[in-house]
Design a protein around this motif. Structure first.
Motif, short mmCIF file in Angstrom:
data_model
loop_
_atom_site.label_atom_id
_atom_site.label_comp_id
_atom_site.label_asym_id
_atom_site.label_seq_id
_atom_site.Cartn_x
_atom_site.Cartn_y
_atom_site.Cartn_z
N MET A 1 0.84 -1.20 0.00
CA MET A 1 0.00 0.00 0.00
C MET A 1 0.88 1.26 0.00
N ARG A 2 1.94 1.24 0.83
CA ARG A 2 2.80 2.41 0.91
C ARG A 2 3.57 2.65 -0.37
N CYS A 3 3.84 1.59 -1.12
CA CYS A 3 4.65 1.71 -2.31
C CYS A 3 3.83 2.02 -3.56
N LYS A 4 2.54 2.19 -3.42
CA LYS A 4 1.73 2.55 -4.57
C LYS A 4 2.17 3.91 -5.10
N THR A 5 2.04 4.05 -6.40
CA THR A 5 2.60 5.21 -7.07
C THR A 5 1.53 6.26 -7.34
N PHE B 1 10.02 11.36 -7.77
CA PHE B 1 10.61 11.01 -9.05
C PHE B 1 10.12 12.00 -10.11
N PRO B 2 11.03 12.60 -10.86
CA PRO B 2 10.60 13.57 -11.87
C PRO B 2 10.18 12.89 -13.16
N ILE B 3 9.14 13.41 -13.79
CA ILE B 3 8.82 13.01 -15.16
C ILE B 3 9.40 14.09 -16.06
N GLU B 4 10.39 13.69 -16.82
CA GLU B 4 11.17 14.66 -17.59
C GLU B 4 10.36 15.35 -18.68
N THR B 5 9.36 14.66 -19.22
CA THR B 5 8.55 15.28 -20.26
C THR B 5 7.67 16.36 -19.65
N PRO B 6 7.75 17.60 -20.12
CA PRO B 6 6.96 18.69 -19.52
C PRO B 6 5.46 18.47 -19.70
N LEU B 7 4.70 18.99 -18.75
CA LEU B 7 3.24 18.96 -18.84
C LEU B 7 2.75 20.40 -18.83
N GLU B 8 2.44 20.92 -20.00
CA GLU B 8 1.94 22.29 -20.17
C GLU B 8 0.46 22.17 -20.48
N LEU B 9 -0.38 22.48 -19.50
CA LEU B 9 -1.81 22.20 -19.64
C LEU B 9 -2.52 23.11 -20.64
N VAL C 1 2.66 6.28 -20.34
CA VAL C 1 2.16 4.97 -20.77
C VAL C 1 3.31 4.04 -21.13
N HIS C 2 4.38 4.57 -21.71
CA HIS C 2 5.50 3.75 -22.16
C HIS C 2 6.68 3.78 -21.19
N SER C 3 6.45 4.26 -19.99
CA SER C 3 7.52 4.34 -19.00
C SER C 3 7.44 3.16 -18.04
N GLU C 4 8.46 3.06 -17.19
CA GLU C 4 8.50 2.01 -16.17
C GLU C 4 7.40 2.18 -15.13
#
Length: 318
Positions: A39-43, A88-96, A110-113
């Motif tokens: 439970m604690r390790c859920k992302t 953990f950073p997601i390197e791809t920017p999210l510009e809404l 979707v294609h990441s670990e």
């Protein structure tokens, strides 16, 4: 068989059962520990995590042992936030306000670990006051709904948390209609911008309610109430005297600090406000209740919710 033999046999059987019960209890304890660890390790994915409530929530979740993915408008901000929070950073920017950015970000996830781990999405990012009504609607409603639709097939995803305005404020706007997505309610002035902001959160609530029902995932609409983020101080230089006074007196109605609001967001992520029945719950913390009546209101307009949801996706795909 003499009495001593009988007693010896019964003693052996008793010891056997004691050992068996001890082994079962130990196994149960190990299962519980492993379950709690799982439970604690859920992302968790948090948008707008580089400042404010999102940043504080990320810090707290990491300290609790949760795996947190931070989404920011630039890779630099994501790396900096990850360094400061332990996330953990997601390197791809999210510009809404850029649909292509939303699409690229979702494709990266979707294609990441992380795709096989993601359990909860938190739509925390947003814009408060903007002169561009369409921009407000895109950032606060269109893009979050589109992002959720692109990630909805991830196999472990089960919960979405949306930070919204008070349901009472949304009530004052009346039911949204498709034409409102074109910014027809807007006019100049800070109060009109505030109405547009509230309306964008209402549209988000309606669309996400339909999506939750459609995907059979849990949705928590979290309204933390008035939180002192210092917005009235930031706006003083750009508004007239009457509006400045209104914002100042509004500050006395704040229910809590950003730290308190972040704690409430963590509680929502951990499932405290999950719906007991159905897919949707509304946690109206300004009123310190889980507002079942508002859940009923959202569910009773499912055809409208579907129309808004489909229209938002249509706008995103243009």
């Amino acid at each position: 068989m003499d009495a001593d033999s009988v007693m010896l046999r019964k003693g052996s059987q008793f010891r056997f059962f004691i050992i068996l019960i001890s082994l079962l209890c130990e196994a149960q304890t190990r299962i519980t520990v492993l379950t709690n660890l799982k439970m604690r390790c859920k992302t968790v994915l948090i948008t707008g995590a580089n400042s404010g409530i999102g940043f504080l929530a990320a810090q707290r979740l990491v300290s609790m042992g949760r795996k947190v993915l931070v989404a920011c408008r630039s890779s630099e901000k994501a790396r900096e936030t990850a360094k400061r929070t332990g996330a953990f950073p997601i390197e791809t920017p999210l510009e809404l306000n850029n649909i292509d950015s939303v699409r690229n970000f979702a494709n990266h996830v979707v294609h990441s670990e992380y795709s096989d781990e993601l359990d909860t999405i938190v739509h925390n990012a947003g814009v408060f006051l903007s002169e561009d009504a369409k921009d407000t609607l895109k950032i606060n409603a269109v893009s979050p709904v589109y992002l959720s639709s692109l990630l909805s097939d991830l196999k472990h995803l089960k919960r979405t948390v949306c930070v919204i305005t008070s349901p009472q404020a949304q009530d004052s706007m009346g039911l949204p209609c498709p034409g409102d997505l074109e910014g027809t309610r807007t006019c100049t002035g800070i109060l009109a911008q505030l109405k547009t902001y509230i309306h964008s959160k209402q549209v988000l609530s309606c669309a996400m309610t339909y999506q939750a029902r459609d995907t059979n995932q849990k949705l928590v609409l979290l309204a933390p109430g008035a939180v002192d983020t210092g917005i009235h101080r930031k706006l003083r230089s750009s508004v007239n005297f009457m509006t400045r006074a209104l914002l100042y007196f509004q500050s006395f109605k704040y229910h809590g600090t950003p730290e308190w609001a972040a704690g409430s967001l963590v509680r929502a992520i951990d499932g405290e406000f999950d719906p007991e029945i159905g897919c949707v719950s509304v946690a109206d913390l300004g009123k310190l209740v889980t507002a079942e009546s508002y859940v009923t209101d959202y569910n009773s307009h499912m055809n409208l919710n579907r129309s808004i949801y489909e229209l938002l996706l249509e706008v995103a795909r243009k």
